[in-house]
Design a protein around this motif. Structure first.
Motif, mmCIF file in Angstrom:
data_model
loop_
_atom_site.group_PDB
_atom_site.id
_atom_site.type_symbol
_atom_site.label_atom_id
_atom_site.label_comp_id
_atom_site.label_asym_id
_atom_site.label_seq_id
_atom_site.Cartn_x
_atom_site.Cartn_y
_atom_site.Cartn_z
ATOM 1 N N GLU A 1 5.874 4.243 -4.905
ATOM 2 C CA GLU A 1 5.625 5.613 -5.355
ATOM 3 C C GLU A 1 5.280 6.528 -4.183
ATOM 4 N N ARG A 2 4.462 6.035 -3.246
ATOM 5 C CA ARG A 2 4.084 6.841 -2.088
ATOM 6 C C ARG A 2 5.279 7.098 -1.174
ATOM 7 N N ILE A 3 6.081 6.067 -0.930
ATOM 8 C CA ILE A 3 7.252 6.222 -0.062
ATOM 9 C C ILE A 3 8.230 7.215 -0.672
ATOM 10 N N LEU B 1 1.515 5.805 7.441
ATOM 11 C CA LEU B 1 0.986 4.495 7.062
ATOM 12 C C LEU B 1 2.133 3.508 6.872
ATOM 13 N N ILE B 2 1.973 2.324 7.427
ATOM 14 C CA ILE B 2 3.009 1.292 7.370
ATOM 15 C C ILE B 2 2.413 0.086 6.670
ATOM 16 N N GLY B 3 2.946 -0.252 5.501
ATOM 17 C CA GLY B 3 2.346 -1.307 4.686
ATOM 18 C C GLY B 3 3.167 -2.577 4.609
ATOM 19 N N TYR C 1 2.140 10.082 2.667
ATOM 20 C CA TYR C 1 1.553 9.366 3.799
ATOM 21 C C TYR C 1 2.232 8.029 4.113
ATOM 22 N N GLN C 2 2.423 7.167 3.104
ATOM 23 C CA GLN C 2 3.040 5.886 3.412
ATOM 24 C C GLN C 2 4.520 6.075 3.695
ATOM 25 N N ALA C 3 4.945 5.612 4.877
ATOM 26 C CA ALA C 3 6.330 5.817 5.300
ATOM 27 C C ALA C 3 7.230 4.657 4.876
ATOM 28 N N VAL C 4 6.743 3.419 5.042
ATOM 29 C CA VAL C 4 7.544 2.229 4.739
ATOM 30 C C VAL C 4 6.623 1.097 4.281
#
Length: 381
Positions: free
Chosen positions: A302-304, A291-293, A309-312
């Motif tokens: 926190e996810r990165i 996932l790219i946000g 899942y979130q990469a960047v």
């Protein structure tokens, strides 16, 4: 006999021509293949080069170096697009802080993520007889309300309120503060291209009720077009007010329909708050969906950091933007032009997640922005 001989004598020439033709075709195919590989290598190399800049140090000050002295006692309103969104809430907190430092009274009004809510909030601000308004709601949906404010000589500064940064006379904005969404979309696409080595399969998502969101997502699509080995699987537009209801089902449907590995972009990290639990609940492997946000809210950091899942994310400096909003409104109240300052995009990755304010789960450039603004306002830091 002579005919047979003549036919036999011509055969080597035909074979030679055939061999020459085949060599030509083979050379053309090889050249085409090499050119294709070179082109693919070029776009990957270009993306990698850009990422070094996007993810680099943010210690230089590129903002204004002078400003009119603020007049104490002004009453202003911040109309938040949606107070349940981290970035909007953070803008309100920092606008209130910066306003108080120059003696301004700040009222925060929640627009509740809908055009109806934004217009109601605007009318409330006008009824309060404020001297100025800062808003993160989409200005295109507020034409009548903004026209009413203009008729009362109330200047309006936007934060993420239009498609592009800078003044927008047509929308009634003295100026609009944000990173350039075209660059944000390009940064997202560049990371995907580099990470996939030019072979990404991508779903691009957006909330096109916001001009900035559509500009950002379309920029992702445009950059991906330059990547011959990348494939745009889908472009999905859905209202941000419905993310809690729609995004869990949508992200799982993309996995089911397109398979993995899969890249999914979002114009706001807020969207991913509802995709990640669905992926986790379905026991989708973290490496299968990346996932790219954008925006850089706390949950994204926190996810990165944890690899969830979130990469960047392309992070916005919310606190610095709030200080800039106060500075721009001060300029408007003095009948001076906007500062013209536009912050460049900053890409947060697993490698730099704790830098530039990341240790506090926010993008806070290491350029002493508070000190610079207080100094040009004539206030001791």
């Amino acid at each position: 006999m002579s005919v047979l001989w003549k036919g036999l004598s011509k055969r080597p020439l035909w074979e030679a021509g055939m061999r020459t033709g085949l060599k030509f075709v083979a050379s053309a195919i090889l050249l085409s293949t090499i050119s294709g590989v070179a082109f693919a290598d070029d776009i990957v190399a270009s993306a990698q080069h850009d990422l070094v800049i996007y993810a680099g140090p943010q210690n230089g000050w590129h903002g204004p170096t002078s400003a009119p002295k603020p007049i104490a006692g002004k009453k202003i309103a911040f109309i938040s697009n949606d107070e349940s969104n981290d970035a909007n809430h953070a803008w309100g907190v920092a606008i209130t802080e910066a306003g108080r430092k120059i003696g301004w009274d700040v009222t925060v009004i929640d627009g509740k993520a809908t055009p109806v809510g934004w217009n109601t909030a605007f009318n409330q601000a006008i009824a309060l007889k404020v001297d100025g308004i800062i808003t993160s709601a989409d200005a295109k949906s507020l034409k009548d309300a903004i026209a009413e404010a203009e008729a009362r000589n109330i200047p309006i500064v936007g934060i993420h309120a239009a498609a592009l940064p800078g003044p927008d006379k047509e929308l009634g904005l003295f100026t609009n503060i944000q990173e350039d969404p075209r660059d944000i979309g390009k940064a997202q696409a560049d990371w995907i291209i580099a990470d996939s080595n030019g072979h990404a399969r991508v779903v691009v998502t957006s909330h096109n009720e916001f001009a900035i969101a559509e500009t950002k997502s379309r920029a992702v699509v445009e950059r991906l077009k330059a990547c011959a080995g990348c494939k745009l699987l889908d472009y999905v537009n859905s209202p941000i007010a419905e993310v809690a209801q729609r995004q869990p089902q949508l992200v799982l449907s993309w996995v089911q329909r397109y398979g993995t590995p899969l890249y999914v972009t979002a114009v706001a990290d807020y969207t991913l708050d509802f995709q990640v639990p669905a992926l986790r609940g379905a026991m989708i492997d973290h490496s299968a969906v990346k996932l790219i946000g954008a925006d850089g809210q706390r949950s994204a950091y926190e996810r990165i950091r944890s690899g969830q899942y979130q990469a960047v994310t392309v992070s916005e400096p919310t606190e610095m933007q709030a200080y800039q909003a106060i500075d721009e409104l001060n300029r408007a109240l003095h009948n001076m032009p906007p500062s013209g300052f536009i912050q460049a995009p900053y890409l947060v990755t697993p490698q730099n997640v704790n830098a530039e304010g990341g240790d506090k789960d926010a993008f806070a450039p290491s350029n002493d922005y508070k000190k610079h603004y207080l100094e040009i306002w004539g206030i001791e830091p």
